[in-house]
Enzyme design. Structure first.
Site, PDB file in Angstrom:
ATOM      1  N   ALA A  13       0.864  -0.850   0.547  1.00 46.34           N
ATOM      2  CA  ALA A  13       0.032  -0.199  -0.052  1.00 46.34           C
ATOM      3  C   ALA A  13       0.930   1.230  -0.172  1.00 46.34           C
ATOM      4  O   ALA A  13       1.921   0.896   0.543  1.00 46.34           O
ATOM      5  CB  ALA A  13      -0.592  -0.551   1.016  1.00 46.34           C
ATOM      6  N   LEU A  75      -4.371  -3.637   4.256  1.00 50.38           N
ATOM      7  CA  LEU A  75      -4.950  -4.516   3.240  1.00 50.38           C
ATOM      8  C   LEU A  75      -6.457  -3.356   2.876  1.00 50.38           C
ATOM      9  O   LEU A  75      -6.649  -2.790   4.368  1.00 50.38           O
ATOM     10  CB  LEU A  75      -5.112  -5.388   3.371  1.00 50.38           C
ATOM     11  CG  LEU A  75      -4.460  -6.309   3.046  1.00 50.38           C
ATOM     12  CD1 LEU A  75      -4.495  -7.854   3.888  1.00 50.38           C
ATOM     13  CD2 LEU A  75      -3.546  -6.357   1.825  1.00 50.38           C
ATOM     14  N   LYS A  98      -6.635   0.722  11.214  1.00 49.29           N
ATOM     15  CA  LYS A  98      -7.308   1.038  11.418  1.00 49.29           C
ATOM     16  C   LYS A  98      -8.785   1.379   9.896  1.00 49.29           C
ATOM     17  O   LYS A  98      -7.883   1.901   8.872  1.00 49.29           O
ATOM     18  CB  LYS A  98      -7.511   1.838  11.741  1.00 49.29           C
ATOM     19  CG  LYS A  98      -7.076   3.347  11.545  1.00 49.29           C
ATOM     20  CD  LYS A  98      -7.621   4.254  10.536  1.00 49.29           C
ATOM     21  CE  LYS A  98      -7.013   4.919  10.178  1.00 49.29           C
ATOM     22  NZ  LYS A  98      -8.034   6.146   8.124  1.00 49.29           N
ATOM     23  N   ARG A 166     -11.607   4.811  -0.067  1.00 47.01           N
ATOM     24  CA  ARG A 166     -12.354   5.303   0.568  1.00 47.01           C
ATOM     25  C   ARG A 166     -13.344   5.844   0.808  1.00 47.01           C
ATOM     26  O   ARG A 166     -14.755   5.476   1.176  1.00 47.01           O
ATOM     27  CB  ARG A 166     -11.095   5.879   0.971  1.00 47.01           C
ATOM     28  CG  ARG A 166     -10.210   6.697   2.181  1.00 47.01           C
ATOM     29  CD  ARG A 166      -9.557   8.162   1.836  1.00 47.01           C
ATOM     30  NE  ARG A 166      -8.507   7.682   2.500  1.00 47.01           N
ATOM     31  CZ  ARG A 166      -6.753   7.241   3.087  1.00 47.01           C
ATOM     32  NH1 ARG A 166      -7.070   6.916   1.149  1.00 47.01           N
ATOM     33  NH2 ARG A 166      -6.687   7.037   2.865  1.00 47.01           N
TER      34      ARG A 166
END
Length: 325
Positions: A13, A75, A98, A166
């Site tokens: 990521a 992830l 989170k 997101r």
């Protein structure tokens, strides 16, 4: 001399490459030894600061590597529980981004797996490791602003990229899960209290992810208000308002990235006290505290039980806004 904890990262990521990978590499008591990714291009970014890192082409292969003691999991949100459980089953300590779950009840299996495996498992909630929040907690709970009456918090940034996780409902996207964890958890951490009720939550959605939330909550001894958005100009702050003073953190969540970490407290007679923490890297502190807890048995500042409380509040907000989590 105590052996360093050997870390692997599940997935290349961007956040792991820019922040957590370098933090693991720099932290005392930690050694970044492995990365799981099938992309040589993505691996190259990690090899730039950790030249000797071993690259596995799959997550299972990394978990099967006996040379790895702990894994960091960056992830997408909907994969956190699955791979945290797999990592613990493989005997690895786990630090997972989170929100670690998408609903409070999912913490049951994480806590049970942690206890059964005898490992440390925690949500990567870096702000509680930063000295500005430790100091804020000492001041508020120590009565420096008198009796705490009200807390208000705000966190926003602008992201309308449909390709970004997101903004993808299937990946557990949305503002509350991405940054509401900070506005809610920081109030809980500093005050030491848990919300009794969320009587008001106004939510706005786009493509079935929450992009704005206005929240009012009742805690045992104070009222709470927050604004969270992923469609507004960047802003972040939290204020603790007592009957004898006001304490403000003007860059509480992305310290030294969004702005400098500064705590300002105004008390009787308009006495202003300002404290600053230039150069403190909360990601490095998080990794060092994790390693110390594994190596010495010291209590970890952010156990799963604390993270469960924040997820419970997120669930309460969704319910109050008419959209169960």
């Amino acid at each position: 001399m105590m052996k360093s904890l050997r870390w692997g990262i599940l997935g290349a990521a961007n956040f792991a490459e820019k922040h957590m990978g370098p933090a693991i590499h720099a932290a005392k008591g930690a050694e970044l030894v492995a990365l799981a990714t099938s992309s040589p291009e993505k691996a190259a970014g990690f090899q730039a600061f950790a030249p000797g890192i071993q690259v596995h082409d799959g997550y299972d292969a990394l978990l099967a590597d006996p040379a790895i003691d702990a894994v960091y999991i960056p992830l997408p949100n909907h994969m956190h529980v699955e791979w945290s459980l797999k990592a613990m089953a493989a005997g690895k300590h786990v630090l997972c981004e989170k929100p670690m779950t998408l609903a409070e009840a999912e913490f049951d299996q994480l806590i049970a797996a942690r206890d059964a495996a005898g490992v440390l498992a925690a949500e990567a909630y870096m702000i509680v490791h930063h000295p500005q929040f430790i100091r804020a907690r000492e001041l508020v709970q120590g009565g420096a602003i008198g009796t705490l009456v009200h807390v208000d918090a705000a966190f926003s940034f602008f992201n309308d990229d449909a390709r970004n996780i997101r903004n993808q409902p299937a990946a557990g996207g949305g503002g509350l899960r991405d940054i509401g964890v900070y506005t809610f958890g920081s109030a809980r951490f500093v005050s030491g209290e848990e919300p009794l009720a969320v009587p008001y939550a106004k939510l706005r959605f786009d493509n079935d992810v929450d992009i704005f939330a206005q929240v009012a909550a009742d805690f045992p001894s104070f009222s709470y208000a927050a604004m969270v958005s992923i469609r507004m100009f960047p802003r972040q702050e939290i204020t603790f308002h007592g009957d004898k003073g006001v304490l403000r953190l003007t860059c509480p969540y992305n310290a030294n990235v969004f702005d400098a970490a500064v705590l300002t407290m105004t008390t009787d007679g308009q006495t202003v006290t300002t404290e600053r923490w230039p150069g403190v890297n909360q990601y490095v502190l998080q990794v060092e505290n994790f390693c110390q807890s594994v190596q010495t048995g010291a209590a970890y500042p952010c156990p799963l039980e604390f993270s469960r409380g924040t997820q419970k509040m997120i669930d309460m907000v969704f319910a109050a806004g008419g959209r169960p989590a």
